[in-house]
Design a protein around this motif. Structure first.
Motif: not given
Ligand SMILES: CC(C)(COP(=O)(O)OP(=O)(O)OC[C@H]1O[C@@H](n2cnc3c(N)ncnc32)[C@H](O)[C@@H]1OP(=O)(O)O)[C@@H](O)C(=O)NCCC(=O)NCCS
Length: 134
Positions: A54-56, A94-95, A132-134
């Protein structure tokens, strides 16, 4: 993440987001009749990957997993809940900290079983690292 596993039981409530909940089925037992640790680890990896994805905003793969300790046996029939919390986001990685809590419908008891960190990498359709698009 705590370094002292004696403290794990003392955390009163789960932190992180509930990303996966399932039932400990008899098919996942070890020769003692309790749930096999490898199954629990795979649930943690799945929970972390749901959060990472979901973050990536897309496909991720697991690149590393930290140490973990199993504090109490997981009985058949327990509700297993995995909570995921993002610790760090890098260029493509992502950790994530994953906590596992159990709920027993018979006793009403809820307690933490284990926690572990997992690192995921965002990948493209060819399995190559992508930022990762932030
Ligand atoms: C994940 C994979 C695509 C990364 O490829 P790579 O060429 O090593 O990529 P990079 O060296 O650019 O590293 C990518 C990111 O992962 C991080 N990383 C790589 N190995 C790591 C490790 N052991 N622990 C923590 N982070 C790690 C890097 O620091 C980097 O983070 P950043 O982009 O946020 O700075 C590749 O290693 C792979 O396909 N591995 C197999 C994954 C898999 O099959 N998992 C399921 C296991 S059954």
């Amino acid at each position: 993440m705590t370094d002292n596993y004696d403290d794990l039981d003392e955390e009163p409530i789960p932190t992180g987001e509930l990303t996966l909940q399932t039932l400990a089925m008899p098919a996942y037992t070890n020769p003692n009749g309790d749930i096999f640790g490898g199954w629990l680890m795979s649930q943690m990896d799945l929970a972390g990957s749901i959060k990472a994805s979901s973050i990536a905003c897309g496909r991720v793969t697991t690149v590393a997993a930290g140490s973990m300790a199993f504090l109490r046996p997981v009985p058949v029939g327990a509700t297993v809940s995995c909570y995921a919390e993002v610790l760090e986001t890098g260029r493509s990685s992502i950790r994530i900290l994953v906590d596992v809590w159990l709920y027993s419908a018979e006793t009403g008891e809820r307690y933490k079983v284990t926690e572990g960190t997992f690192v995921y990498v965002a990948i493209d359709d060819n399995g190559r690292t992508r930022p990762i698009d932030r």
